[in-house]
Design a protein around this motif. Structure first.
Motif, PDB file in Angstrom:
ATOM      1  N   ARG A 100    -110.122 -27.731   8.727  1.00 29.59           N
ATOM      2  CA  ARG A 100    -108.253 -27.744   8.631  1.00 29.59           C
ATOM      3  C   ARG A 100    -108.702 -26.025   9.394  1.00 29.59           C
ATOM      4  O   ARG A 100    -108.970 -25.626   8.826  1.00 29.59           O
ATOM      5  CB  ARG A 100    -108.081 -29.084   8.025  1.00 29.59           C
ATOM      6  N   THR A 101    -107.367 -27.372  10.243  1.00 26.78           N
ATOM      7  CA  THR A 101    -106.747 -25.902  10.693  1.00 26.78           C
ATOM      8  C   THR A 101    -105.351 -25.579   9.926  1.00 26.78           C
ATOM      9  O   THR A 101    -104.377 -26.509   9.838  1.00 26.78           O
ATOM     10  CB  THR A 101    -106.052 -25.922  12.056  1.00 26.78           C
ATOM     11  N   THR A 102    -104.908 -24.387   9.120  1.00 29.44           N
ATOM     12  CA  THR A 102    -103.936 -24.053   8.572  1.00 29.44           C
ATOM     13  C   THR A 102    -102.630 -23.683   9.643  1.00 29.44           C
ATOM     14  O   THR A 102    -102.858 -22.334   9.522  1.00 29.44           O
ATOM     15  CB  THR A 102    -104.385 -23.783   7.345  1.00 29.44           C
TER      16      THR A 102
ATOM     17  N   ALA B  96    -100.530 -21.358   8.632  1.00 27.83           N
ATOM     18  CA  ALA B  96     -99.311 -20.431   8.267  1.00 27.83           C
ATOM     19  C   ALA B  96    -100.862 -19.715   8.448  1.00 27.83           C
ATOM     20  O   ALA B  96    -100.781 -18.166   8.056  1.00 27.83           O
ATOM     21  CB  ALA B  96     -99.297 -20.512   6.836  1.00 27.83           C
ATOM     22  N   LEU B  97    -101.931 -20.101   8.898  1.00 24.74           N
ATOM     23  CA  LEU B  97    -103.070 -18.551   8.953  1.00 24.74           C
ATOM     24  C   LEU B  97    -103.460 -19.338  10.321  1.00 24.74           C
ATOM     25  O   LEU B  97    -104.305 -18.315  11.008  1.00 24.74           O
ATOM     26  CB  LEU B  97    -104.295 -19.111   8.093  1.00 24.74           C
TER      27      LEU B  97
ATOM     28  N   ALA C 248    -106.282 -20.685   2.210  1.00 25.70           N
ATOM     29  CA  ALA C 248    -105.047 -21.359   2.085  1.00 25.70           C
ATOM     30  C   ALA C 248    -104.004 -21.818   1.111  1.00 25.70           C
ATOM     31  O   ALA C 248    -103.124 -22.096   0.522  1.00 25.70           O
ATOM     32  CB  ALA C 248    -105.393 -22.775   3.660  1.00 25.70           C
ATOM     33  N   ASP C 249    -105.650 -22.247   0.212  1.00 20.32           N
ATOM     34  CA  ASP C 249    -104.773 -22.895  -1.349  1.00 20.32           C
ATOM     35  C   ASP C 249    -106.288 -22.715  -2.117  1.00 20.32           C
ATOM     36  O   ASP C 249    -107.431 -22.968  -1.699  1.00 20.32           O
ATOM     37  CB  ASP C 249    -104.012 -24.227  -1.203  1.00 20.32           C
TER      38      ASP C 249
ATOM     39  N   SER D 135    -109.300 -22.930   0.116  1.00 16.81           N
ATOM     40  CA  SER D 135    -109.983 -22.802   2.009  1.00 16.81           C
ATOM     41  C   SER D 135    -109.759 -20.974   2.157  1.00 16.81           C
ATOM     42  O   SER D 135    -108.336 -21.216   2.237  1.00 16.81           O
ATOM     43  CB  SER D 135    -108.670 -23.262   2.448  1.00 16.81           C
TER      44      SER D 135
ATOM     45  N   MET E 196    -110.481 -22.899   9.101  1.00 12.02           N
ATOM     46  CA  MET E 196    -109.685 -22.953   7.864  1.00 12.02           C
ATOM     47  C   MET E 196    -111.661 -23.922   6.856  1.00 12.02           C
ATOM     48  O   MET E 196    -112.054 -24.788   7.586  1.00 12.02           O
ATOM     49  CB  MET E 196    -109.275 -22.988   6.910  1.00 12.02           C
TER      50      MET E 196
ATOM     51  N   ASP F 288    -113.426 -25.810   3.454  1.00 12.49           N
ATOM     52  CA  ASP F 288    -112.882 -25.503   1.982  1.00 12.49           C
ATOM     53  C   ASP F 288    -114.627 -25.573   1.135  1.00 12.49           C
ATOM     54  O   ASP F 288    -115.598 -25.569   1.506  1.00 12.49           O
ATOM     55  CB  ASP F 288    -113.087 -27.288   1.077  1.00 12.49           C
TER      56      ASP F 288
END
Length: 284
Positions: free
Chosen positions: A7-9, A11-12, A187-188, A201, A250, A252
């Motif tokens: 996925r595209t985050t 914030a990053l 990311a998390d 992530s 990003m 996982d």
């Protein structure tokens, strides 16, 4: 062990023009270290991960400022530099202790005075901003275990619409307030009910240039009694030169720890703290 869901985050997200070949190798080495240096965990050697309650790790800048649109630019810089000068009189501090809901359970804590909070918050600077009023309230602070609502001294800065907040609890309940650096790459992170399995992530590998083999990222993890560091390592090298866009993709990744994460701190390969979402069944 990597989950192929990507996925595209926001914030990053970074849009970069990357050259494959030797230039790409150099860029990849900067973004994806070969291995996690053991010194990454050194900063946490004294962290009391097993203390109950565990010290709070408030991530990012303190004092916590109002949204940027509510503060003039010149005040933003001074606030980040903690360049405050006191222009308010005595403020009464309630006696006794307050009940605070922490990630690892409720605790009774003493309040510090506005004077002590201001002393902890302010730093000497040639150019300062005046703090004209202090009052006791509350604020939600981001920690490595999620958001925590704490009693806070709210300090009103001359020229700003909203106050800045500093925790009003005993400093012994906090770990190096204002000095805990947040991750710049993850990311998390999510902890499974078994307490050992983590999903984090992190940056995913770029698409290969035409004619080259894909670069694969492998997980890396090192552990101490106080902290866990996770990262990914690039395996494979670009075969020829080309130019492509990299969009901060990003992915996982799964990590299985030797023992339960517990109260240990999760950091990235550069030492930035990664917040961890824990299932309700796990308090610590």
């Amino acid at each position: 062990m990597r989950n192929v869901r990507r996925r595209t985050t926001l914030a990053l997200v970074l849009v970069l023009v990357v050259a494959c070949g030797n230039a790409s190798d150099t860029a990849s080495e900067k973004r994806v270290p070969a291995d996690i240096p053991p010194k990454t965990l050194d900063d946490w050697a004294a962290f009391p991960a097993d203390r109950a309650p565990r010290p709070l790790l408030i991530i990012g800048d303190l004092p916590m400022a109002a949204p940027s649109e509510r503060m003039p630019d010149e005040l933003k810089t001074m606030t980040r530099n903690r360049a405050f000068v006191r222009k308010f009189g005595p403020v009464e501090t309630p006696s006794g202790k307050v009940r605070v809901e922490l990630p690892d359970g409720p605790a009774e804590m003493s309040l510090i005075s506005a004077e002590k909070a201001f002393t902890a918050m302010a730093r000497p600077a040639p150019d300062t901003v005046e703090v004209v009023r202090g009052e006791l309230g509350s604020a939600s602070f981001g920690t490595d275990m999620g958001a925590v609502k704490l009693p806070a001294w709210l300090f009103y800065v001359r020229g700003a619409e909203a106050p800045v907040a500093w925790p009003a609890i005993d400093p012994a309940a906090l770990w190096k307030p204002g000095e805990v650096r947040a991750t710049a790459v993850a990311a998390d992170a999510r902890l499974a009910p078994d307490g050992r399995s983590l999903t984090v992530s992190l940056p995913g590998p770029p698409d290969p240039c035409p004619g080259q083999q894909p670069v694969r990222y492998e997980t890396r993890v090192i552990e101490s009694e106080q902290a866990v560091a996770v990262g990914v390592r690039a395996v494979g090298a670009p075969a020829e030169d080309c130019v492509r866009l990299a969009f901060g993709r990003m992915a996982d990744y799964g990590f299985v720890l030797k023992s339960a994460l517990g109260g240990r701190v999760l950091v990235d390969a550069q030492g930035g703290v990664i917040p961890v979402t824990r299932p309700p069944s796990i308090i610590r």
